[in-house]
Design a protein around this motif. Structure first.
Motif, PDB file in Angstrom:
ATOM      1  N   LEU A 127       0.835  -1.207   0.000  1.00 48.52           N
ATOM      2  CA  LEU A 127       0.000   0.000   0.000  1.00 48.52           C
ATOM      3  C   LEU A 127       0.868   1.256   0.000  1.00 48.52           C
ATOM      4  O   LEU A 127       0.487   2.288   0.521  1.00 48.52           O
ATOM      5  N   PHE A 128       2.068   1.139  -0.578  1.00 48.57           N
ATOM      6  CA  PHE A 128       2.948   2.314  -0.495  1.00 48.57           C
ATOM      7  C   PHE A 128       3.608   2.712  -1.802  1.00 48.57           C
ATOM      8  O   PHE A 128       4.410   3.636  -1.820  1.00 48.57           O
ATOM      9  N   GLN A 129       3.268   2.041  -2.910  1.00 47.50           N
ATOM     10  CA  GLN A 129       3.996   2.413  -4.132  1.00 47.50           C
ATOM     11  C   GLN A 129       3.170   3.119  -5.190  1.00 47.50           C
ATOM     12  O   GLN A 129       3.721   3.828  -6.009  1.00 47.50           O
ATOM     13  N   ASP A 130       1.857   2.931  -5.177  1.00 44.96           N
ATOM     14  CA  ASP A 130       1.038   3.581  -6.201  1.00 44.96           C
ATOM     15  C   ASP A 130       1.053   5.094  -6.004  1.00 44.96           C
ATOM     16  O   ASP A 130       1.054   5.577  -4.872  1.00 44.96           O
ATOM     17  N   GLN A 131       1.017   5.815  -7.118  1.00 51.93           N
ATOM     18  CA  GLN A 131       1.019   7.287  -7.076  1.00 51.93           C
ATOM     19  C   GLN A 131      -0.136   7.831  -6.228  1.00 51.93           C
ATOM     20  O   GLN A 131      -0.004   8.827  -5.529  1.00 51.93           O
ATOM     21  N   GLU A 132      -1.272   7.137  -6.289  1.00 53.36           N
ATOM     22  CA  GLU A 132      -2.446   7.654  -5.573  1.00 53.36           C
ATOM     23  C   GLU A 132      -2.268   7.596  -4.049  1.00 53.36           C
ATOM     24  O   GLU A 132      -3.048   8.195  -3.314  1.00 53.36           O
ATOM     25  N   GLY A 192      -1.521   8.838   1.553  1.00 50.28           N
ATOM     26  CA  GLY A 192      -2.008   7.726   2.370  1.00 50.28           C
ATOM     27  C   GLY A 192      -2.801   6.712   1.566  1.00 50.28           C
ATOM     28  O   GLY A 192      -3.235   6.983   0.443  1.00 50.28           O
ATOM     29  N   SER A 193      -2.989   5.545   2.164  1.00 49.19           N
ATOM     30  CA  SER A 193      -3.738   4.471   1.506  1.00 49.19           C
ATOM     31  C   SER A 193      -5.043   4.244   2.264  1.00 49.19           C
ATOM     32  O   SER A 193      -6.051   4.894   1.994  1.00 49.19           O
ATOM     33  N   LEU A 194      -5.000   3.381   3.271  1.00 51.86           N
ATOM     34  CA  LEU A 194      -6.220   3.125   4.059  1.00 51.86           C
ATOM     35  C   LEU A 194      -6.612   4.349   4.884  1.00 51.86           C
ATOM     36  O   LEU A 194      -7.729   4.426   5.399  1.00 51.86           O
ATOM     37  N   ALA A 207     -11.006   3.146  -0.627  1.00 53.66           N
ATOM     38  CA  ALA A 207     -11.703   1.949  -1.133  1.00 53.66           C
ATOM     39  C   ALA A 207     -10.751   1.114  -1.995  1.00 53.66           C
ATOM     40  O   ALA A 207     -10.748  -0.120  -1.934  1.00 53.66           O
ATOM     41  N   HIS A 208      -9.942   1.800  -2.775  1.00 50.57           N
ATOM     42  CA  HIS A 208      -8.997   1.095  -3.635  1.00 50.57           C
ATOM     43  C   HIS A 208      -7.974   0.336  -2.784  1.00 50.57           C
ATOM     44  O   HIS A 208      -7.615  -0.812  -3.074  1.00 50.57           O
ATOM     45  N   ALA A 209      -7.516   0.981  -1.720  1.00 48.22           N
ATOM     46  CA  ALA A 209      -6.539   0.349  -0.821  1.00 48.22           C
ATOM     47  C   ALA A 209      -7.169  -0.871  -0.135  1.00 48.22           C
ATOM     48  O   ALA A 209      -6.533  -1.920   0.002  1.00 48.22           O
ATOM     49  N   LEU A 210      -8.420  -0.728   0.251  1.00 50.41           N
ATOM     50  CA  LEU A 210      -9.116  -1.850   0.900  1.00 50.41           C
ATOM     51  C   LEU A 210      -9.246  -3.024  -0.076  1.00 50.41           C
ATOM     52  O   LEU A 210      -9.076  -4.190   0.296  1.00 50.41           O
ATOM     53  N   GLU A 211      -9.537  -2.668  -1.326  1.00 48.35           N
ATOM     54  CA  GLU A 211      -9.648  -3.709  -2.353  1.00 48.35           C
ATOM     55  C   GLU A 211      -8.338  -4.505  -2.438  1.00 48.35           C
ATOM     56  O   GLU A 211      -8.347  -5.730  -2.565  1.00 48.35           O
ATOM     57  N   HIS A 212      -7.223  -3.798  -2.348  1.00 48.33           N
ATOM     58  CA  HIS A 212      -5.920  -4.481  -2.395  1.00 48.33           C
ATOM     59  C   HIS A 212      -5.742  -5.393  -1.172  1.00 48.33           C
ATOM     60  O   HIS A 212      -5.196  -6.494  -1.285  1.00 48.33           O
TER      61      HIS A 212
END
Ligand code: RM4
Ligand code: MN
Ligand code: MN
Length: 399
Positions: A104-109, A113-115, A124-129
């Motif tokens: 949860l730390f490499q995508d540009q988005e 933060g992720s979660l 939501a995208h992070a949760l999906e991952h």
């Protein structure tokens, strides 16, 4: 003091060594570096196949590394679709998939933060991952999902710390709900880096709260490198054992920050003290079977294979030294507050040279007496360098 020649002590040692297994990370075989640069190694693994080959070789040499931790983005870029290939590699190289590490730390988005990102879409995208990672774990039959997040902020006042706690609680609970009965969620903490003002999961208290909130299959993951310099890690371990919240370890050593140096290279006594707490808790009937021992190191300068084998042997030695503490006697000395005698008994085990008995155990189990020497003699690293050298510019890992 215990004499290693005593057959009773030999029994204790063999029993301890038989019980000890440690997981090795796929990324420990890959090219990594610092934020200033990378020095690629010709023998480094650049594919999942090469990582499994290396992990299999370490297991052949040491006999105690039956599983390899996988990082989803680096090792299974296509998610569950990559599972059949990984299963094939498990069979071919004789090691199983271990913990699954979501990325949860490499995508540009994930810049903010992720979660814990303020954007509901990104959360939501992070949760999906997370959920994909759980499905990968199910498909591979691996027990643990180990979550480390880079989430945090760099400047005071720029984020609501409390809102982010709530988002994190929700996400971990939702992840937990998705797990099969045998799966576990391990929540790792780290005080700083890459966030330098606040990190969303900064210490064991935060991890423990989140794990409890998520549900009964969640536990805390202690990465030995993720502590401030003076922190008493064995005390944290004692608390986690007492509260039945200890899920496992990421072992490595540190001098300054999250240095990811090889285990015991700076402070072997600390690892001994941690293992002592675990042995003591086991003696007292607190279950330790559920503690996952894992290595989390990136070998930037040392040879990857050599560093891994050296680390595994070090872990065995320190685990065994701690097993040799005469805890019955120690309890008496603690009770009567015989400080010097208690300390000398404790340190006596630490100073015992256990290398001969570890070698004897290896020979008794059909393993090479000296796995580092056996690695050298095998020519494995030279062969890998020859075969992989031309492709090694492709860096398949972080930093
Ligand atoms: C982090 C943390 C994680 C590991 C990554 C590569 O600092 O220790 O456990 O997966 O590095
Ligand atoms: Mn870690
Ligand atoms: Mn780390």
């Amino acid at each position: 003091m215990m004499k290693l020649s005593d057959s009773a002590v030999q029994d204790v040692a063999f029993k301890a060594l038989d019980a000890f297994k440690i997981e090795i990370p796929s990324w420990g075989f890959a090219n990594t570096g610092t934020r200033f640069g990378k020095f690629v190694q010709a023998a480094a693994a650049t594919t999942i196949e090469e990582k499994f080959a290396d992990a299999g070789e370490v297991n052949k040499l040491t006999g105690v590394t039956p599983t390899v931790a996988l990082h989803v983005l680096w090792d299974l870029p296509n998610g569950v679709k990559d599972v059949p290939e990984v299963k094939g590699l498990e069979k071919r190289f004789g090691v199983k998939s271990g913990s699954i590490n979501p990325n949860l730390f490499q995508d540009q988005e994930y810049k903010y933060g992720s979660l814990c990102n303020p954007s509901a879409d990104i959360r939501a995208h992070a949760l999906e991952h997370m959920l994909d990672s759980i499905e990968i774990g199910k498909a591979l039959g691996s027990r643990d999902i180990s979550l480390w997040m880079a989430d945090g902020s760099n400047y005071p006042g720029t984020q609501s710390m409390r809102k982010r706690i709530t988002w994190l609680e929700e996400a971990l609970k939702a992840s937990h709900d998705q797990m099969a009965p045998g799966q576990r969620l391990l929540v790792e903490y780290k005080p700083f880096e890459p966030a330098f003002y606040h990190t969303d999961i900064a210490d064991w208290g935060m991890s423990s709260h989140l794990a409890k909130f998520a549900g009964p299959q969640a536990r805390v993951l202690v990465d030995t490198g993720h502590h401030y310099s003076a922190q008493n890690i064995e005390q944290i371990v004692a608390w986690l054992l007492h509260t039945n919240m200890l899920g496992g370890f990421h072992f490595n050593d540190r001098r300054y920050a999250d240095d990811d140096l090889t285990l015991g290279s700076i402070d072997p006594y600390q690892i001994f003290r941690i293992f002592h707490e675990i042995h003591a808790a086991t003696d007292d009937g607190l279950g330790s079977g559920e503690i996952a021992y894992m290595i989390d190191q990136s070998h930037n300068l040392k040879g990857k294979m050599e560093a891994m084998v050296q680390t595994v042997a070090t872990a065995q030695e320190l685990y065994l030294k701690a097993a040799l503490v005469d805890r019955k006697k120690l309890a008496g000395l603690q009770h009567s507050c015989d400080l010097v005698d208690a300390e000398e008994l404790y340190r006596g085990a630490f100073w015992t040279d256990v290398r001969p008995v570890v070698s004897a155990w290896r020979v008794a189990r059909g393993l090479p007496a000296d796995p580092l020497a056996a690695l050298k003699e095998s020519g494995y690293v030279e062969r890998a360098a020859k075969e992989r050298g031309s492709r090694s510019m492709a860096v398949s890992s972080y930093a």
